[in-house]
Write a protein that holds these residues in place. Structure first.
Motif, PDB file in Angstrom:
ATOM      1  N   GLU A  14       0.822  -1.214   0.000  1.00  0.00           N
ATOM      2  CA  GLU A  14       0.000   0.000   0.000  1.00  0.00           C
ATOM      3  C   GLU A  14       0.854   1.262   0.000  1.00  0.00           C
ATOM      4  O   GLU A  14       0.522   2.250  -0.653  1.00  0.00           O
ATOM      5  N   PRO A  19      -1.903   2.858  -6.525  1.00  0.00           N
ATOM      6  CA  PRO A  19      -2.710   2.407  -7.658  1.00  0.00           C
ATOM      7  C   PRO A  19      -2.655   3.400  -8.813  1.00  0.00           C
ATOM      8  O   PRO A  19      -2.662   4.607  -8.617  1.00  0.00           O
ATOM      9  N   ALA A  67      -1.258  -5.235  -7.466  1.00  0.00           N
ATOM     10  CA  ALA A  67      -1.084  -3.805  -7.183  1.00  0.00           C
ATOM     11  C   ALA A  67      -0.428  -3.091  -8.361  1.00  0.00           C
ATOM     12  O   ALA A  67      -0.817  -1.978  -8.718  1.00  0.00           O
ATOM     13  N   ASP A  70      -2.885  -2.642 -11.380  1.00  0.00           N
ATOM     14  CA  ASP A  70      -4.093  -1.859 -11.129  1.00  0.00           C
ATOM     15  C   ASP A  70      -4.057  -0.618 -12.005  1.00  0.00           C
ATOM     16  O   ASP A  70      -3.195   0.241 -11.860  1.00  0.00           O
ATOM     17  N   SER A  71      -5.008  -0.510 -12.916  1.00  0.00           N
ATOM     18  CA  SER A  71      -4.978   0.593 -13.873  1.00  0.00           C
ATOM     19  C   SER A  71      -6.092   1.604 -13.651  1.00  0.00           C
ATOM     20  O   SER A  71      -6.392   2.396 -14.525  1.00  0.00           O
ATOM     21  N   ARG A  72      -6.712   1.597 -12.502  1.00  0.00           N
ATOM     22  CA  ARG A  72      -7.786   2.563 -12.268  1.00  0.00           C
ATOM     23  C   ARG A  72      -7.223   3.978 -12.220  1.00  0.00           C
ATOM     24  O   ARG A  72      -6.057   4.198 -11.935  1.00  0.00           O
ATOM     25  N   PHE A  74      -6.222   7.468 -10.909  1.00  0.00           N
ATOM     26  CA  PHE A  74      -5.646   7.732  -9.602  1.00  0.00           C
ATOM     27  C   PHE A  74      -5.229   9.192  -9.500  1.00  0.00           C
ATOM     28  O   PHE A  74      -4.583   9.729 -10.394  1.00  0.00           O
ATOM     29  N   TYR A  79      -3.747  11.002  -2.903  1.00  0.00           N
ATOM     30  CA  TYR A  79      -3.052   9.906  -2.232  1.00  0.00           C
ATOM     31  C   TYR A  79      -2.012  10.445  -1.240  1.00  0.00           C
ATOM     32  O   TYR A  79      -1.950   9.998  -0.099  1.00  0.00           O
TER      33      TYR A  79
END
Length: 93
Positions: A14, A19, A67, A70-72, A74, A79
């Motif tokens: 994390e 992401p 992880a 992850d292509s969302r 962002f 963040y």
């Protein structure tokens, strides 16, 4: 099974693999392998035994790949802000 190491690894993922922060320079598999090796090197520095890390290698490597791939969308600024707030509040959320 080392739950202590798994918790540490999930936190590491994390904190070190945001992401959507992927480049197209290297493939997901190559990047995941590189970051997995970095994770396990830092685990050794964090005093996890070789037995603990090797026992969980098969579980952690797919987590790193997930992880990395992850292509969302962002928002990196959000963040960083959330990370700073979590550190200031020391609640981890």
């Amino acid at each position: 099974m080392s739950n202590r190491f798994l918790r540490w690894a999930k936190t590491w993922i994390e904190e070190n693999i945001p992401p959507g922060a992927n480049s197209d320079i290297e493939s997901y598999e190559v990047k995941a392998k590189r970051l997995s090796e970095k994770l396990f090197a830092e685990a050794a520095a964090a005093n996890f035994t070789n037995f603990e890390t090797e026992e969980e290698r098969e579980r952690v490597t797919p987590l790193v790949l997930a992880a990395v791939s992850d292509s969302r969308d962002f928002d990196i600024d959000a963040y960083h802000l959330k990370s700073q707030l979590a550190q200031e509040n020391e609640d981890g959320d």
